[in-house]
Write an enzyme that holds these catalytic residues in place. Sequence first.
Site, PDB file in Angstrom:
ATOM      1  N   ASP A  37       0.811  -1.208   0.000  1.00 38.48           N
ATOM      2  CA  ASP A  37       0.000   0.000   0.000  1.00 38.48           C
ATOM      3  C   ASP A  37       0.845   1.260   0.000  1.00 38.48           C
ATOM      4  O   ASP A  37       2.019   1.245   0.364  1.00 38.48           O
ATOM      5  CB  ASP A  37      -0.887   0.042   1.251  1.00 38.48           C
ATOM      6  N   LYS A  58      -4.102   2.653  -3.056  1.00 37.00           N
ATOM      7  CA  LYS A  58      -4.886   2.857  -1.839  1.00 37.00           C
ATOM      8  C   LYS A  58      -4.544   4.177  -1.179  1.00 37.00           C
ATOM      9  O   LYS A  58      -4.324   4.271   0.020  1.00 37.00           O
ATOM     10  CB  LYS A  58      -4.706   1.708  -0.847  1.00 37.00           C
ATOM     11  N   MET A 170      -9.590   8.617   8.436  1.00 32.36           N
ATOM     12  CA  MET A 170      -9.990   8.955   7.057  1.00 32.36           C
ATOM     13  C   MET A 170     -11.085  10.006   7.048  1.00 32.36           C
ATOM     14  O   MET A 170     -12.035   9.933   6.275  1.00 32.36           O
ATOM     15  CB  MET A 170     -10.457   7.689   6.318  1.00 32.36           C
TER      16      MET A 170
END
Length: 493
Positions: A37, A58, A170
């Site tokens: 990632d 990602k 996030m």
Amino acid sequence: MTARAFVSLVGAGPGDPGLLTLRGRSALASADVVLVDYLAAPELLAHAPRAEVIYVGKKGYSPYISQQDINALLIEKALEDGGKRVVRLKGGDVFVFGRGGEEAQACRAASVPFEVVPGVTSAIAAPAYAGIPVTQRGMASSFAVITGREQDGDADYGNLSGVDTLMLLMGVRNLAAVARKLVEAGRAPSTPAATVQWGTTARQKVAAGTLATIADEVARAGIEAPAVTIVGDVVRLREELRWFDTSALFGRNVVVTRTRDGNSALADLLRAKGANVVELPLIKFVPTSDTMALYRTLSQLRSYTWVILTSQQGVSELFRHLEEMGQDARAFGDARVAAVGPATARALERHGIRPDFVPSTPGAAHLGSALPARAGARLLHLASHLAEPDLDEALFARGLTVERAELYGTEPNEPSDDELAALQAADVVTLASGSAARAFAEVAGTNFKVAVMGPQTEKAAREVGFTKITLAREASLEALVEAAESAMGTMKG
């Protein structure tokens, strides 16, 4: 199903490569393929030297390979060429908003064996590196981790009313909306809040405020993803418990000159201090030019009065050659062993040899002047072909002579354009050998602050033109880190 096919879903941790688990490192070491990632520290790939590396993106809201495609690629690579060991290296923890469950389901559906190697989640690590404990006796006894991404669905903020500390992952783009919903659900607008970007790394940035102000504070600080927002009274502890972003080396650009095959112990120590480490390989070790001559010498080790080692690499190469000869530490017989300093002594001890002599002040010149050898003693110095002359000169001044055997050679290693460009922002350069000092001066010049290990290295650095030199107090990596701090005038008392 092939017998070798196997998938390891590995949590890479929050950014600091030192937070990878031992189990994760072991999985990488045996990997044939690594799917990595954006958030996984690039340094971790050094643990998978023989693996095919595939980047699968990602990165926040940016375009990247879909999760369905990643699942398919995992299975494809695991079944390729009769079966391969595949590591899916994921930022943070596999199962904390990492979609690791979906990848595990894909493996199960394809009958591919798998394991889950948990990682340190940023939800806990980023607050910790910012000086914010997620629980604290008398202040917070519970916490919850929630997502701020709209596509993951709204959290039931009413059900979170009894949770003391919230960690929002996030959620930078939706921070204002989430803060408003938390207030609407009953949280006071004055509730402390902090957002940590790039937690656990030298790029860490923190903005603090309240639920009423945190979105504005984050915008003012220019904070973007990846970031963790902490909401709760524990945020008040930050000023008291800050430790990482107040260290002397935090955010500094430190160049580590090393061999491409060397370990990263120094880099790890510097990163633990918050430094942005640029590893710049300037020399590489190569086999000795005359193996047969070396083996003839090593077969007679017990005939020498003193055997002298002046580097950790020398110790490593010595025991590698002894193993190839079918020998071990018993090959020394009654020969006494001297080490140039504590780091070399520790390397010997790891192979079962406790040195008979280590000078009180590390360095080849000190070793040569203080070695308790008498006239007529047979002395053997095991080193590279470019070993400094200080030892020979100090022994010769006492009427002693020493034989030298070449354990290995060194060659220059040309840095890449990217590595050379990184030097332009260097705050300090670490030099652990005279050959590194000469090689660095040749490719980058001498207008740098340097921290050096050992008088030998200091002498070599001055000879090639360095003037801003700080000498480590002893020949150890910890002391070299201290010297780097002192070189920048930021040494903590």
